[in-house]
Design a protein around this motif. Structure first.
Motif, PDB file in Angstrom:
ATOM      1  N   ILE A 163       4.081   1.640   2.227  1.00  0.00           N
ATOM      2  CA  ILE A 163       5.203   2.479   1.802  1.00  0.00           C
ATOM      3  C   ILE A 163       4.771   3.940   1.950  1.00  0.00           C
ATOM      4  O   ILE A 163       3.638   4.290   1.633  1.00  0.00           O
ATOM      5  N   VAL A 164       5.698   4.778   2.416  1.00  0.00           N
ATOM      6  CA  VAL A 164       5.404   6.209   2.523  1.00  0.00           C
ATOM      7  C   VAL A 164       6.640   7.020   2.175  1.00  0.00           C
ATOM      8  O   VAL A 164       7.771   6.596   2.430  1.00  0.00           O
ATOM      9  N   VAL A 208      15.295  10.239  -4.229  1.00  0.00           N
ATOM     10  CA  VAL A 208      14.724  10.733  -2.982  1.00  0.00           C
ATOM     11  C   VAL A 208      15.687  10.356  -1.855  1.00  0.00           C
ATOM     12  O   VAL A 208      16.344   9.308  -1.931  1.00  0.00           O
ATOM     13  N   PRO A 209      15.798  11.190  -0.826  1.00  0.00           N
ATOM     14  CA  PRO A 209      16.675  10.819   0.289  1.00  0.00           C
ATOM     15  C   PRO A 209      16.249   9.486   0.911  1.00  0.00           C
ATOM     16  O   PRO A 209      15.064   9.239   1.112  1.00  0.00           O
ATOM     17  N   ASP A 210      17.241   8.644   1.200  1.00  0.00           N
ATOM     18  CA  ASP A 210      16.977   7.305   1.729  1.00  0.00           C
ATOM     19  C   ASP A 210      16.084   7.342   2.961  1.00  0.00           C
ATOM     20  O   ASP A 210      15.149   6.556   3.087  1.00  0.00           O
ATOM     21  N   GLU A 211      16.351   8.269   3.867  1.00  0.00           N
ATOM     22  CA  GLU A 211      15.595   8.311   5.122  1.00  0.00           C
ATOM     23  C   GLU A 211      14.141   8.739   4.930  1.00  0.00           C
ATOM     24  O   GLU A 211      13.299   8.512   5.802  1.00  0.00           O
ATOM     25  N   ALA A 212      13.815   9.342   3.790  1.00  0.00           N
ATOM     26  CA  ALA A 212      12.448   9.814   3.549  1.00  0.00           C
ATOM     27  C   ALA A 212      11.559   8.778   2.874  1.00  0.00           C
ATOM     28  O   ALA A 212      10.339   8.920   2.852  1.00  0.00           O
ATOM     29  N   LEU A 253       0.840  -1.195   0.000  1.00  0.00           N
ATOM     30  CA  LEU A 253       0.000   0.000   0.000  1.00  0.00           C
ATOM     31  C   LEU A 253       0.877   1.247   0.000  1.00  0.00           C
ATOM     32  O   LEU A 253       1.962   1.241   0.583  1.00  0.00           O
ATOM     33  N   ALA A 254       0.376   2.298  -0.609  1.00  0.00           N
ATOM     34  CA  ALA A 254       0.992   3.619  -0.516  1.00  0.00           C
ATOM     35  C   ALA A 254       0.170   4.440   0.469  1.00  0.00           C
ATOM     36  O   ALA A 254      -1.056   4.457   0.395  1.00  0.00           O
ATOM     37  N   LEU A 255       0.843   5.097   1.378  1.00  0.00           N
ATOM     38  CA  LEU A 255       0.184   6.034   2.295  1.00  0.00           C
ATOM     39  C   LEU A 255       0.456   7.421   1.738  1.00  0.00           C
ATOM     40  O   LEU A 255       1.582   7.899   1.745  1.00  0.00           O
TER      41      LEU A 255
END
Length: 176
Positions: A119-120, A146-150, A82-84
């Protein structure tokens, strides 16, 4: 503050889209079209009505959250998730716990429905409170830079991402 969380219904659409638009008006990292994304996702085969929730204060919609289906691709293999996106709270109601309650309730419903992961793309300090970790922990990558932590994921069932790696495939609705 008293508020209720419930499933969004068709009569709510224009009100929840207005709340989404207002929630992102002053956000630095926003293209200001999240309300259009919500509308497109509702019309797609990715839409899960039970996972489109609103928060109400005195019968006014002050927040909205949506989870939609997505896939993770690894070569010829695909895995459901799922995408949040997005989580939206009217500015005057932000930092009052409404967004947290929407996320917690959405994750609970998703798990009850049998979904295994979410996933978000968002603020790591915020989403980590709900168990999200960098998706790279499982070898899951974003389809764009995209930054890994984001770029994060959470298992709704222990071990559900252990043997899954690959690239998330967002539907065309995310890119219009």
């Amino acid at each position: 503050m008293n508020f209720i969380i419930r499933q969004e219904n068709e009569k709510d659409y224009k009100f929840s889209e207005s709340a989404v638009k207002k929630a992102f008006e002053n956000e630095e990292y926003s293209d200001k079209s999240e309300h259009n994304l919500v509308s497109r996702l509702r019309k797609s085969n990715l839409f899960v009505p039970e996972l489109s929730l609103v928060a109400e204060v005195d019968k006014e919609i002050v927040g909205h959250i949506m989870f939609t289906k997505l896939i993770i691709k690894s070569g010829e293999d695909t895995y459901s998730s799922l995408a949040l996106a997005p989580v939206s709270i009217l500015p005057k109601y932000q930092n009052k716990g409404i967004g947290s309650k929407l996320i917690i309730e959405g994750l609970k419903i998703a798990k009850e429905m049998g979904f295994k992961s979410v996933i978000v793309l968002g603020h790591d300090k915020y989403y980590s409170k709900f168990g999200f970790k960098s998706a790279s922990v499982w070898g899951i990558k974003a389809p764009f830079d995209v930054p890994d932590e984001a770029f994060m994921a959470v298992e709704l069932e222990d071990g559900s991402l252990e043997k899954i790696s690959g690239t998330v495939s967002y539907s065309k609705e995310f890119f219009c």
